[in-house]
Design a protein around this motif. Structure first.
Motif, short mmCIF file in Angstrom:
data_model
loop_
_atom_site.label_atom_id
_atom_site.label_comp_id
_atom_site.label_asym_id
_atom_site.label_seq_id
_atom_site.Cartn_x
_atom_site.Cartn_y
_atom_site.Cartn_z
N TRP A 1 0.88 -1.25 0.12
CA TRP A 1 -0.03 -0.13 0.10
C TRP A 1 0.88 1.20 0.02
N ASN A 2 1.97 1.22 0.54
CA ASN A 2 2.91 2.54 0.54
C ASN A 2 3.47 2.65 -0.92
N VAL A 3 3.76 1.35 -1.68
CA VAL A 3 4.12 1.60 -2.89
C VAL A 3 3.11 2.01 -3.75
N GLN A 4 1.96 1.59 -3.55
CA GLN A 4 0.76 2.14 -4.41
C GLN A 4 0.58 3.76 -4.17
N SER A 5 0.77 4.35 -2.98
CA SER A 5 0.47 5.66 -2.81
C SER A 5 1.24 6.41 -3.02
N VAL A 6 2.60 6.20 -3.26
CA VAL A 6 3.69 6.93 -3.48
C VAL A 6 3.73 6.95 -4.98
N SER A 7 3.44 5.90 -5.47
CA SER A 7 3.59 5.88 -7.08
C SER A 7 2.64 6.96 -7.55
N LEU B 1 2.41 9.77 -6.95
CA LEU B 1 2.99 10.93 -7.23
C LEU B 1 4.14 11.18 -8.42
N GLY B 2 4.10 9.91 -8.84
CA GLY B 2 5.15 9.81 -10.14
C GLY B 2 6.43 9.08 -9.63
N VAL B 3 6.87 8.80 -8.45
CA VAL B 3 8.04 8.31 -7.77
C VAL B 3 7.98 6.75 -8.48
N LYS B 4 9.30 6.46 -8.86
CA LYS B 4 9.58 5.09 -9.58
C LYS B 4 9.43 4.15 -8.14
N CYS B 5 8.57 3.37 -8.08
CA CYS B 5 8.49 2.42 -6.79
C CYS B 5 8.64 1.15 -6.93
N TYR B 6 9.23 0.30 -5.91
CA TYR B 6 9.64 -1.22 -6.03
C TYR B 6 9.13 -1.80 -4.66
N HIS B 7 8.15 -2.67 -5.13
CA HIS B 7 7.66 -3.45 -3.73
C HIS B 7 8.78 -4.74 -3.62
N THR B 8 9.30 -4.44 -2.24
CA THR B 8 10.50 -5.46 -1.75
C THR B 8 10.03 -6.10 -0.63
#
Length: 83
Positions: free
Chosen positions: A49-55, A57-64
């Motif tokens: 859910w953190n990856v989903q919300s920050v993405s 904004l346009g940030v490149k996000c990686y679920h780890t």
């Protein structure tokens, strides 16, 4: 150990932030402090859910989900065209 601690990657202490609250606000704060566009930022997190919300904004996000790995880091470098 084939790397350096994250804290050694930054010249300014005020850029080292660990947030246990809303990650979107965290990235908005980093954007204000640095002037770095969201599209030029990367975010690694074990919580989807953190990856989903920050993405949003346009940030490149990686679920780890299993923690940060060298493979995750290399995937980021490739996406940014660095590797």
């Amino acid at each position: 150990d084939d790397g350096m601690p994250l804290s050694k990657c930054f010249h300014e202490e005020n850029l080292i932030e660990i947030s246990y609250q809303d990650k979107t606000r965290h990235f908005e704060s980093l954007n204000r402090k640095t002037g770095i566009p969201f599209e030029e930022m990367a975010f690694f997190d074990n919580e989807f859910w953190n990856v989903q919300s920050v993405s949003q904004l346009g940030v490149k996000c990686y679920h780890t989900p299993n923690g940060m790995t060298k493979e995750d880091w290399n995937a980021c470098l490739e996406e940014f065209g660095i590797m």
